[in-house]
Design an enzyme around this catalytic site. Structure first.
Site, PDB file in Angstrom:
ATOM      1  NE  ARG A   1       6.291  -0.814  10.254  1.00 15.51           N
ATOM      2  CZ  ARG A   1       5.175  -0.817   9.546  1.00 15.51           C
ATOM      3  NH1 ARG A   1       5.120  -0.172   8.399  1.00 15.51           N
ATOM      4  NH2 ARG A   1       4.123  -1.469   9.971  1.00 15.51           N
TER       5      ARG A   1
ATOM      6  CE  LYS B   1      -2.351  -1.109   3.770  1.00 15.46           C
ATOM      7  NZ  LYS B   1      -1.801  -2.449   4.132  1.00 15.46           N
TER       8      LYS B   1
ATOM      9  NE  ARG C   1      -4.469  -1.545   9.955  1.00 15.38           N
ATOM     10  CZ  ARG C   1      -3.374  -1.063   9.363  1.00 15.38           C
ATOM     11  NH1 ARG C   1      -3.316   0.188   9.001  1.00 15.38           N
ATOM     12  NH2 ARG C   1      -2.358  -1.854   9.142  1.00 15.38           N
TER      13      ARG C   1
ATOM     14  NE  ARG D   1       1.830  -5.564  11.310  1.00 15.36           N
ATOM     15  CZ  ARG D   1       2.977  -5.463  10.635  1.00 15.36           C
ATOM     16  NH1 ARG D   1       4.065  -6.059  11.086  1.00 15.36           N
ATOM     17  NH2 ARG D   1       3.031  -4.769   9.526  1.00 15.36           N
TER      18      ARG D   1
ATOM     19  NE  ARG E   1       7.346  -3.017   6.327  1.00 20.53           N
ATOM     20  CZ  ARG E   1       6.035  -2.804   6.191  1.00 20.53           C
ATOM     21  NH1 ARG E   1       5.554  -2.290   5.084  1.00 20.53           N
ATOM     22  NH2 ARG E   1       5.202  -3.132   7.147  1.00 20.53           N
TER      23      ARG E   1
HETATM   24  P1  ADP Z   1       0.980  -2.390   7.862  1.00 21.33           P
HETATM   25  O1  ADP Z   1      -0.134  -2.152   6.901  1.00 21.33           O
HETATM   26  O2  ADP Z   1       2.224  -2.891   7.215  1.00 21.33           O
HETATM   27  O3  ADP Z   1       0.553  -3.221   9.029  1.00 21.33           O
HETATM   28  P2  ADP Z   1       0.817   0.343   8.957  1.00 21.33           P
HETATM   29  O4  ADP Z   1       1.978   1.266   8.951  1.00 21.33           O
HETATM   30  O5  ADP Z   1      -0.361   0.716   8.136  1.00 21.33           O
HETATM   31  O6  ADP Z   1       1.458  -1.025   8.499  1.00 21.33           O
HETATM   32  O7  ADP Z   1       0.306   0.108  10.458  1.00 21.33           O
HETATM   33  C1  ADP Z   1       1.183  -0.279  11.503  1.00 21.33           C
HETATM   34  C2  ADP Z   1       0.418  -0.411  12.818  1.00 21.33           C
HETATM   35  O8  ADP Z   1      -0.143   0.867  13.191  1.00 21.33           O
HETATM   36  C3  ADP Z   1      -0.791  -1.352  12.802  1.00 21.33           C
HETATM   37  O9  ADP Z   1      -0.443  -2.705  13.023  1.00 21.33           O
HETATM   38  C4  ADP Z   1      -1.639  -0.767  13.951  1.00 21.33           C
HETATM   39  O10 ADP Z   1      -1.128  -1.136  15.210  1.00 21.33           O
HETATM   40  C5  ADP Z   1      -1.432   0.736  13.793  1.00 21.33           C
HETATM   41  N1  ADP Z   1      -2.455   1.333  12.884  1.00 21.33           N
HETATM   42  C6  ADP Z   1      -2.218   1.923  11.686  1.00 21.33           C
HETATM   43  N2  ADP Z   1      -3.362   2.364  11.130  1.00 21.33           N
HETATM   44  C7  ADP Z   1      -4.370   2.036  12.000  1.00 21.33           C
HETATM   45  C8  ADP Z   1      -5.777   2.182  11.992  1.00 21.33           C
HETATM   46  N3  ADP Z   1      -6.414   2.774  10.956  1.00 21.33           N
HETATM   47  N4  ADP Z   1      -6.489   1.715  13.054  1.00 21.33           N
HETATM   48  C9  ADP Z   1      -5.865   1.127  14.076  1.00 21.33           C
HETATM   49  N5  ADP Z   1      -4.542   0.931  14.150  1.00 21.33           N
HETATM   50  C10 ADP Z   1      -3.778   1.373  13.118  1.00 21.33           C
END
Ligand code: ADP
Length: 190
Positions: A134, A14, A89, A146, A128
């Site tokens: 991260r 994404k 999400r 996740r 990654r």
């Molecule tokens: P990825 O899609 O690779 O998991 P992101 O950078 O989008 O990575 O998200 C990393 C973490 O940040 C998620 O696992 C969650 O803990 C938190 N997070 C990100 N966006 C949201 C959201 N919209 N609602 C709840 N938690 C979120």
């Protein structure tokens, strides 16, 4: 306005595709993951609260991320459109986004779903993790959690947007450029 959601599991690409789409269509990028990591890095109260969830691979509470998105949109009200990456999400987040966009007299025009097999996703995330540092990309247990969160709370949104006629799935394996062209074809068809 043109408002897109880039949808898909962790590691689907994404972030990579968002970068290319904002360049091509002049949109503002809203990545809730990036916003949360910036808060964490700045050591804010919000960042500290979020850290406990992120490091376990749990979702951060809805009101926290919705508040962040609202602030970002208010600060960028001159934008010609937004690309939402990693948001919404959960169903409450999707409902909050609909309400927020209605305040701006607009809506979601397209939800582009990147579809990638889980084994490939785990490989990508562990790779990654070696360079990004991260915390949530370091071990397979956190990564699998996740995916559970994604299956239970995020995947139902595919139905939500399918019912609105806004969802388009795109295979997310193979060349970055080929995937990008497939995404653009859906945007250009609007
Ligand atoms: P990825 O899609 O690779 O998991 P992101 O950078 O989008 O990575 O998200 C990393 C973490 O940040 C998620 O696992 C969650 O803990 C938190 N997070 C990100 N966006 C949201 C959201 N919209 N609602 C709840 N938690 C979120």
């Amino acid at each position: 306005m043109l408002n897109l959601i880039l949808f898909g599991p962790p590691g689907a690409g994404k972030g990579t595709q968002s970068e290319k789409l904002i360049g091509a269509y002049g949109l503002k990028h809203i990545s809730t993951g990036d916003l949360l990591r910036a808060e964490r890095k700045a050591g804010t109260e919000l960042g500290l609260q979020a850290d406990a969830y992120i490091s376990k691979g749990d979702l951060v509470p809805d009101e926290v991320v919705v508040g962040m998105v609202r602030n970002y949109m208010k600060d960028h009200s001159e934008a010609s459109g937004f690309i939402f990456d990693g948001f919404p999400r959960t169903t409450p987040q999707a409902q909050a986004l609909d309400a927020l966009l209605a305040e701006f007299d607009t809506q979601i025009h397209l939800v582009l779903g990147l579809e990638v097999a889980e084994d490939e996703l785990v490989k990508r995330l562990l790779l990654r993790g070696q360079s990004s540092g991260r915390v949530d990309d370091q071990d397979e247990d956190t990564i699998r959690n996740r995916f559970r969160e994604y299956q239970n709370k995020t995947l139902p949104l595919q139905d939500y947007y399918q019912q609105k006629g806004a969802y388009r799935g795109v295979p997310g394996m193979g060349e970055i450029e080929v995937i990008f062209e497939a995404l653009c074809a859906h945007v250009d068809a609007l």
